[in-house]
Design an enzyme around this catalytic site. Structure first.
Site, PDB file in Angstrom:
ATOM      1  CB  THR A 211      -0.946   0.004   1.217  1.00 38.96           C
ATOM      2  OG1 THR A 211      -0.173  -0.016   2.409  1.00 38.96           O
ATOM      3  CG2 THR A 211      -1.878  -1.195   1.212  1.00 38.96           C
ATOM      4  CG  LEU A 212       2.433   2.208  -3.016  1.00 35.48           C
ATOM      5  CD1 LEU A 212       2.591   2.268  -4.524  1.00 35.48           C
ATOM      6  CD2 LEU A 212       3.797   2.036  -2.354  1.00 35.48           C
ATOM      7  CG  ASP A 243      -5.383  -1.429  11.219  1.00 37.68           C
ATOM      8  OD1 ASP A 243      -4.359  -2.062  10.879  1.00 37.68           O
ATOM      9  OD2 ASP A 243      -5.423  -0.667  12.205  1.00 37.68           O
TER      10      ASP A 243
END
Ligand code: RIB
Length: 297
Positions: A211-212, A243
């Protein structure tokens, strides 16, 4: 398929500040709130909201009973949660007006988990069930080993990063979900494509979900690589965004969605989550995610 989240439950003490403090600076805060949290609790709520049959295992003290009650209200089975004589874990979270945060974690009961407790939890699950872990509890490596041995689908969110994560056996992990700084620290690379390549080679047959933040997310299993953009929203508080993404992406993949569908779905869920203050309480329902996607074609 049952989903087991083996992870942390924290009391989140959230302080709103005009800016994040400098070294040695004393700041008066503009607001203070207590929220339910912990990466394990948040990810359990995300999996449950996305439609999974979720069990959470972890430890709290008697000061954290409201965390367990919150999970029950969210449809999570809490029968495996152990109440100990320790304090519950808590997080001191400082949030600035742009929604950026920094945190201090007190692990408390989360770090007192024993191998016996892990064994008793795993007795309730069988091959094909999903187990999702983070790095805020003790016994994570033991649980990876035992869950893999039993044929569970093993997912790890290696957060927060600790140096030990450079050395663990990634070949027993089916899904590794992590952010830019965790990916760079574990792989030793800074270029995103190289990070993904190194992580895939560590996993063997598993897949990486990288994830970026505002730049989107990448899925790769070493054969197929898919990239998805993030949705642009006004962030108020990014706590728990990762999350939210983790629960939604895993449930989508476990239910046969394609990697690009799963990334899009999870990106929508985390985009909704960052528009409100708090962590678990901001995780959207499936209906909210579907509506957001319909409105943002
Ligand atoms: O990922 C966000 C969570 O990290 C917070 O809820 C806090 O408790 C820490 O575990």
């Amino acid at each position: 398929m049952k989903a087991l989240v083996f992870g942390s439950l924290n009391i989140d003490k959230v302080y709103s500040l005009n800016h994040l403090p400098e070294k040695g600076e004393t700041l008066s805060c503009a607001g203070y709130e207590i929220h339910v949290g912990g990466k394990g609790l948040n990810q359990s709520v995300s999996l449950s909201n996305s439609g999974a049959d979720v069990y959470m295992a972890g430890q709290i003290g008697s000061d954290g009973i409201f965390l367990k009650e919150y999970l029950e209200k969210s449809g999570v089975n809490t029968s495996l949660i152990k109440i100990t004589d320790d304090f519950s874990g808590h997080a001191v979270i400082e949030v600035d007006p742009d929604g950026q945060n920094q945190m201090i974690l007190f692990p408390g009961a989360n770090r007192e988990i024993t191998p016996d407790y892990c064994d008793s939890v795993l007795e309730n699950f069988s091959a094909g069930d999903l187990i999702l872990m983070q790095y805020e509890t003790s016994q994570v490596e033991y649980m990876i080993e035992k869950a893999h041995e039993k044929g569970l689908v093993v997912a790890l969110n290696p957060s927060p990063y600790v140096d030990k994560l450079k050395e663990i056996d990634y070949s027993k992990i089916d899904y590794l979900i992590l952010n830019e700084s965790e990916g760079q620290s574990i792989s030793g690379e800074t270029d995103n494509d190289k990070v993904v390549k190194v992580l895939c080679s560590k996993l063997g047959n598993g897949a990486v979900i990288f994830t970026l933040g505002g730049s989107g997310a990448i899925f790769s299993d070493g054969k197929e690589t898919v990239k998805a953009p993030a949705f642009m929203v006004n962030a108020v508080d990014t706590t728990g965004a990762g999350d939210t993404f983790t629960g939604y992406v895993l449930n989508s993949l476990m239910n046969g969605k394609s990697p690009s569908q799963a990334l899009r779905f999870a990106s929508a869920a985390s985009a909704i989550a960052v528009t409100k203050p708090g962590a678990a309480e901001t995780i959207p329902t499936l209906e909210q995610v579907n509506k957001f996607l319909a409105d943002n074609k």
